[in-house]
Design an enzyme around this catalytic site. Structure first.
Site, PDB file in Angstrom:
ATOM      1  N   HIS A  77      12.379   4.671  -6.405  1.00  0.00           N
ATOM      2  CA  HIS A  77      11.559   3.637  -5.761  1.00  0.00           C
ATOM      3  C   HIS A  77      11.825   2.304  -6.453  1.00  0.00           C
ATOM      4  O   HIS A  77      11.600   2.170  -7.642  1.00  0.00           O
ATOM      5  CB  HIS A  77      10.067   3.973  -5.870  1.00  0.00           C
ATOM      6  CG  HIS A  77       9.644   5.072  -4.935  1.00  0.00           C
ATOM      7  ND1 HIS A  77       8.329   5.304  -4.606  1.00  0.00           N
ATOM      8  CD2 HIS A  77      10.366   5.993  -4.258  1.00  0.00           C
ATOM      9  CE1 HIS A  77       8.263   6.311  -3.746  1.00  0.00           C
ATOM     10  NE2 HIS A  77       9.489   6.759  -3.538  1.00  0.00           N
ATOM     11  N   TYR A 206      -0.508   0.594  -2.925  1.00  0.00           N
ATOM     12  CA  TYR A 206      -1.745   0.432  -3.699  1.00  0.00           C
ATOM     13  C   TYR A 206      -2.631  -0.487  -2.876  1.00  0.00           C
ATOM     14  O   TYR A 206      -2.344  -1.677  -2.737  1.00  0.00           O
ATOM     15  CB  TYR A 206      -1.461  -0.195  -5.064  1.00  0.00           C
ATOM     16  CG  TYR A 206      -0.798   0.748  -6.052  1.00  0.00           C
ATOM     17  CD1 TYR A 206       0.571   1.011  -6.005  1.00  0.00           C
ATOM     18  CD2 TYR A 206      -1.550   1.381  -7.042  1.00  0.00           C
ATOM     19  CE1 TYR A 206       1.165   1.877  -6.917  1.00  0.00           C
ATOM     20  CE2 TYR A 206      -0.957   2.249  -7.960  1.00  0.00           C
ATOM     21  CZ  TYR A 206       0.396   2.494  -7.892  1.00  0.00           C
ATOM     22  OH  TYR A 206       0.987   3.348  -8.793  1.00  0.00           O
ATOM     23  N   PRO A 297      -5.667   6.701 -14.211  1.00  0.00           N
ATOM     24  CA  PRO A 297      -4.394   7.041 -13.559  1.00  0.00           C
ATOM     25  C   PRO A 297      -3.666   5.890 -12.851  1.00  0.00           C
ATOM     26  O   PRO A 297      -2.464   6.014 -12.598  1.00  0.00           O
ATOM     27  CB  PRO A 297      -4.795   8.118 -12.548  1.00  0.00           C
ATOM     28  CG  PRO A 297      -6.238   7.915 -12.294  1.00  0.00           C
ATOM     29  CD  PRO A 297      -6.812   7.378 -13.563  1.00  0.00           C
ATOM     30  N   LYS A 301       0.662   5.864 -16.021  1.00  0.00           N
ATOM     31  CA  LYS A 301       1.232   5.680 -17.361  1.00  0.00           C
ATOM     32  C   LYS A 301       1.110   6.906 -18.266  1.00  0.00           C
ATOM     33  O   LYS A 301       1.810   7.003 -19.277  1.00  0.00           O
ATOM     34  CB  LYS A 301       0.549   4.493 -18.053  1.00  0.00           C
ATOM     35  CG  LYS A 301       1.051   3.144 -17.574  1.00  0.00           C
ATOM     36  CD  LYS A 301       2.343   2.761 -18.269  1.00  0.00           C
ATOM     37  CE  LYS A 301       3.086   1.661 -17.577  1.00  0.00           C
ATOM     38  NZ  LYS A 301       4.071   2.126 -16.581  1.00  0.00           N
ATOM     39  N   TYR A 388       5.119  -1.792 -14.893  1.00  0.00           N
ATOM     40  CA  TYR A 388       5.177  -0.599 -14.041  1.00  0.00           C
ATOM     41  C   TYR A 388       6.445   0.219 -14.305  1.00  0.00           C
ATOM     42  O   TYR A 388       6.395   1.445 -14.389  1.00  0.00           O
ATOM     43  CB  TYR A 388       5.102  -1.017 -12.568  1.00  0.00           C
ATOM     44  CG  TYR A 388       4.719   0.104 -11.638  1.00  0.00           C
ATOM     45  CD1 TYR A 388       3.396   0.263 -11.203  1.00  0.00           C
ATOM     46  CD2 TYR A 388       5.660   1.028 -11.186  1.00  0.00           C
ATOM     47  CE1 TYR A 388       3.041   1.297 -10.357  1.00  0.00           C
ATOM     48  CE2 TYR A 388       5.313   2.070 -10.337  1.00  0.00           C
ATOM     49  CZ  TYR A 388       3.992   2.195  -9.928  1.00  0.00           C
ATOM     50  OH  TYR A 388       3.647   3.223  -9.092  1.00  0.00           O
TER      51      TYR A 388
HETATM   52  C1  DHB Z   1       0.807   8.872  -8.443  1.00  0.00           C
HETATM   53  C2  DHB Z   1      -0.271   8.794  -9.291  1.00  0.00           C
HETATM   54  C3  DHB Z   1      -0.622   7.581  -9.838  1.00  0.00           C
HETATM   55  O1  DHB Z   1      -1.650   7.482 -10.680  1.00  0.00           O
HETATM   56  C4  DHB Z   1       0.085   6.434  -9.543  1.00  0.00           C
HETATM   57  O2  DHB Z   1      -0.296   5.248 -10.064  1.00  0.00           O
HETATM   58  C5  DHB Z   1       1.166   6.523  -8.711  1.00  0.00           C
HETATM   59  C6  DHB Z   1       1.521   7.751  -8.170  1.00  0.00           C
HETATM   60  C7  DHB Z   1       1.196  10.173  -7.832  1.00  0.00           C
HETATM   61  O3  DHB Z   1       0.547  11.184  -8.121  1.00  0.00           O
HETATM   62  O4  DHB Z   1       2.138  10.211  -7.038  1.00  0.00           O
END
Ligand code: DHB
Length: 393
Positions: A77, A206, A297, A301, A388
């Site tokens: 990605h 997001y 989450p 990270k 990121y």
């Molecule tokens: C996923 C989980 C995340 O916390 C994130 O920021 C991006 C992707 C995932 O489970 O695909």
């Protein structure tokens, strides 16, 4: 109950991705280890976690010989969509920082690592019980456990590593007078689903909205992962598939997206927490990964941080075992620098995108202002892209 005693260089409590990656890197440096975990291999494989690997995490897996699968089965990605205020805005990692991330779930990383340990003859014991550690400030620290057949074991080592996750027993071995714990709780959680449907988008979305945050992620061509912000006490049983889809569609629909729907095969509520324990070393016990720190989450990270910890730890342990007295403290310092950057990044992504329960109209408009300033500024977008895709080590 027979008691068997063994010796090794490094005894590792916790055989998740951090513990297994450490054992793998140590073996490559000629250092022996024994790793244990109270969970069975199947239990760990069936715990769904995040799915985004920073580019250095991918490089570590590939270059250390753990996995080629991450490249062929994972998806590269080169950006994400930030969705807010009625539309989507792409953050182009490739153009901004010349980097990308890989969509490859943590469970697959674990499977690759466990297979690599088995292939290389690594000593890993899953499904053990009654785990304890002893003599952590002595020359011969010990790890004790009972195996699946009820046999008691004691492993004497030169160093103990606690990579035993967010419910770590090892971090409690640090005397209270010498440790500090830093916490932040959040008044929300994520409702996570896996569903059988085609992808709704090629990259992650997001999405900020008046109804709260939603994240659209993927797994394969036929399996998708999505999350939406919910109350920490939310009861998954109260959410039929129809209700979940209505909520997800409403949140991303506000920004012009439409999701492909399908049967939902898993529903879980994931807690949010920021946590750090300092220092990460006491005597001959060092912590790595979630045992020492947890991030919320948003931004994925957690696993990346755990892999970054053990990459540094393997280097410093090698020096320590050759007599470099400063090496273990250097590990703790080097790791904590990255940990606090990631704490900030995860906190920032979280608070920028989620709706607080008591949020006023001002608060929501201010978030849209922050997101607008981010996507309309090359400096702002670059800052996000750097964090990121992962800071260089
Ligand atoms: C996923 C989980 C995340 O916390 C994130 O920021 C991006 C992707 C995932 O489970 O695909």
């Amino acid at each position: 109950m027979t008691r068997t005693t063994a010796t090794t260089d490094v005894a590792i409590v916790g055989a998740g991705p951090a513990g297994l990656m450490l054992a793998h890197l140590l073996q490559r440096a000629g250092i022996d280890s024994v790793a244990i975990d109270i969970r069975s291999r199947e239990e760990i494989e069936n715990t769904h976690r995040a799915g985004i690997l920073e580019q250095d995490s991918v490089r570590l897996l590939v270059e250390s010989g753990v996995s080629d699968r991450v490249l062929c089965d994972g998806y590269r990605h080169a950006g994400i969509d930030l969705a807010f205020g009625g539309g989507g805005h792409r953050i182009d990692f490739e153009a901004l920082v010349g980097a990308s991330v890989q969509l490859y779930p943590q469970t697959d990383v674990f499977v690759d690592l466990a297979d690599a340990r088995a292939r290389d003859g690594g000593d890993v014991r899953f499904g053990v019980g009654e785990v304890s550690v002893a003599d952590i400030t002595g020359d011969r620290p010990r790890m004790r456990f009972t195996d699946a057949d009820g046999v008691r074991h004691e492993v004497a080592a030169r160093i103990l590593v606690g990579s035993d996750g967010s419910r770590s027993i090892c971090r409690h071995e640090f005397p209270e007078s010498l440790r500090r714990q830093f916490f932040r709780e959040y008044p929300f959680a994520w409702f996570g689903i896996l569903c059988e449907a085609p992808p709704s988008s090629e990259e992650l979305i997001y999405s900020h909205s008046e109804r709260g945050f939603a994240l659209i992620s993927q797994r394969t061509e036929t399996l998708q992962r999505m999350y939406f912000q919910c109350d920490p006490a939310e009861d998954v049983a109260a959410w039929s598939d129809d209700r979940v889809w209505e909520e997800l569609q409403a949140r991303v629909g506000a920004n012009g997206y439409v999701l492909e729907e399908g049967p939902i095969t898993s529903k879980v509520v994931l807690p949010f927490r920021s946590f750090v324990q300092e220092p990460m070393r006491h005597g001959n016990l060092v912590l790595a990964g979630d045992a020492a720190h947890t991030v919320p989450p948003t931004g994925a990270k957690g696993l990346n941080l755990a892999l970054a910890d053990v990459r540094v730890l393997a280097e410093e342990l090698e020096l320590h075992l050759r007599g470099d007295e400063g090496a273990l403290d250097r590990y703790a310092e080097r790791a904590l620098q990255r940990v606090w950057k990631a704490q900030h990044f995860s906190y920032w992504m979280t608070t920028m995108l989620h709706r607080l329960p008591e949020a006023s109209d001002f608060d929501v408009r201010r978030q849209v202002g922050e997101l607008t300033s981010l996507v309309t500024s090359t400096a702002g977008s670059t800052y996000l892209a750097e964090g990121y895709t992962g800071w260089p080590s």
